[in-house]
Design a protein around this motif. Structure first.
Motif, short mmCIF file in Angstrom:
data_model
loop_
_atom_site.label_atom_id
_atom_site.label_comp_id
_atom_site.label_asym_id
_atom_site.label_seq_id
_atom_site.Cartn_x
_atom_site.Cartn_y
_atom_site.Cartn_z
N LEU A 115 35.48 36.19 42.93
CA LEU A 115 34.60 36.88 42.28
C LEU A 115 33.47 35.75 41.69
CD1 LEU A 115 36.33 39.72 40.57
CD2 LEU A 115 34.94 39.85 42.85
N GLN A 116 32.39 35.70 41.52
CA GLN A 116 31.66 34.70 41.07
C GLN A 116 30.85 35.49 39.73
OE1 GLN A 116 31.45 31.53 41.64
NE2 GLN A 116 33.06 32.13 43.23
N TYR A 150 37.21 46.74 34.63
CA TYR A 150 36.73 45.61 34.62
C TYR A 150 37.52 44.49 35.07
CZ TYR A 150 35.06 41.17 32.52
OH TYR A 150 34.25 39.85 32.37
N VAL A 151 37.20 43.51 35.98
CA VAL A 151 37.88 42.75 36.63
C VAL A 151 36.85 41.43 36.56
CG1 VAL A 151 39.04 41.78 38.46
CG2 VAL A 151 38.79 44.20 38.43
N GLY A 152 37.32 40.41 35.77
CA GLY A 152 36.74 38.94 35.52
C GLY A 152 37.32 38.23 34.51
N ASP A 238 42.95 33.07 38.26
CA ASP A 238 43.45 34.24 38.74
C ASP A 238 42.43 35.16 37.84
OD1 ASP A 238 45.27 34.02 40.64
OD2 ASP A 238 46.84 33.61 39.16
N ALA A 239 41.92 36.37 38.29
CA ALA A 239 41.09 37.16 37.41
C ALA A 239 41.95 38.05 36.55
CB ALA A 239 40.57 38.41 38.35
N TYR A 240 41.26 38.49 35.59
CA TYR A 240 41.81 39.33 34.23
C TYR A 240 41.14 40.59 34.43
CZ TYR A 240 44.15 35.36 31.77
OH TYR A 240 44.75 34.22 31.39
#
Length: 274
Positions: A115-116, A150-152, A238-240
């Motif tokens: 993800l950007q 939410y993922v980011g 790694d995404a939170y």
């Protein structure tokens, strides 16, 4: 009043459905306010994916596997025999389970993604839990859960859940539901050992609990657990992730506890915000 066709399995009457729909519309509005785009999540989850997310380590008792019938079993049932067959040779596993929470399927849909920009998505799903007991609309075997995921970034999760908490408390106050915002005891992705100890020092799941002890909503901070397990990255790490979850039938219960009947509850829900 709802009709129960089996323990934990209910049919809502028309007035209760109107209340259900009105509440669900508010939950979706909150999700949109949080920047979420709507998706439709899956009705089944692969067992192997749940295993790598520690589901069977943390909540094996909740699992409801999906199976088909053997030819022999189908024949017996088709003949309407008084005693249905039982034993290990009556069912054929499909390799899937019914979802216990909406966010599992949403997270699995992002597996392997780089993800950007943050992903913020929302869905309502029918969820299923093999509980040790059922209690009206407070605890059901089959129920609906609206989530805003939410993922980011780590900071983005904090902002998402802070705003979510304010919006849930505002809605509860508007409806006259007195809630306690308190740490939960069942963060579903931590397991044992160091992760469990870390959760004791820094809780990652908070519930909104009404006067009679019903947890009607929760905010869940996943840290980077799902990003790590599912190969979801944000930038170079790694995404939170984190999610807001509403138990729709539990809100119907809580609103009816305050207002007495569906019509008064619906009137309160439809009152204009001053």
């Amino acid at each position: 009043m709802p009709a129960f066709v089996a323990p934990g399995i209910t049919v809502l009457e028309s007035e209760e459905v109107a209340l259900f729909d009105a509440l669900e519309a508010r939950f979706r509005e909150i999700a949109v306010t949080l920047g979420a785009r709507p998706v439709a999540g899956p009705a089944l989850l692969p067992v192997e994916d749940l295993a790598r997310l520690d589901f069977f380590r943390n909540f094996p008792h909740l699992a409801l596997p999906v199976a088909t019938l053997t030819d022999e079993t189908r024949g017996v049932l088709a003949r309407g025999e008084a005693t249905a067959p039982s034993g290990e040779n009556t069912l054929v596993p499909t390799g899937n389970c019914l979802p216990t929470a909406t966010c599992y399927g949403l997270l699995l849909s992002l597996a392997g993604r780089r993800l950007q920009t943050p992903e913020v998505i929302t869905s309502i799903g029918r969820c299923f839990r093999n509980e040790d007991h059922y209690d009206g609309l407070r605890r059901l075997r089959s129920f609906h859960m609206r989530e805003a995921l939410y993922v980011g970034s780590r900071e983005g999760v904090v902002d998402h859940l802070t705003r979510a908490t304010e919006l849930v408390l505002g809605l509860a106050d508007r409806l006259g539901i007195k809630v306690r915002h308190e740490p939960a005891t069942d963060p579903f992705y931590l397991g044992s050992g160091s992760r469990a100890l870390l959760n004791q020092m820094d809780p990652v799941k908070f519930e909104f609990v009404s006067d009679d002890g019903t947890a009607i909503a929760s905010v869940n901070r996943h840290r980077n657990f799902f990003g790590e397990r599912l190969g979801i990255s944000f930038g170079d790490e790694d995404a939170y992730s984190g999610c807001l979850a509403f138990g729709v039938e539990r809100w119907v219960h809580a609103v009816l506890q305050v207002h007495g009947d569906p019509q008064r509850a619906l009137a309160a829900l439809n009152e204009p915000v001053v």
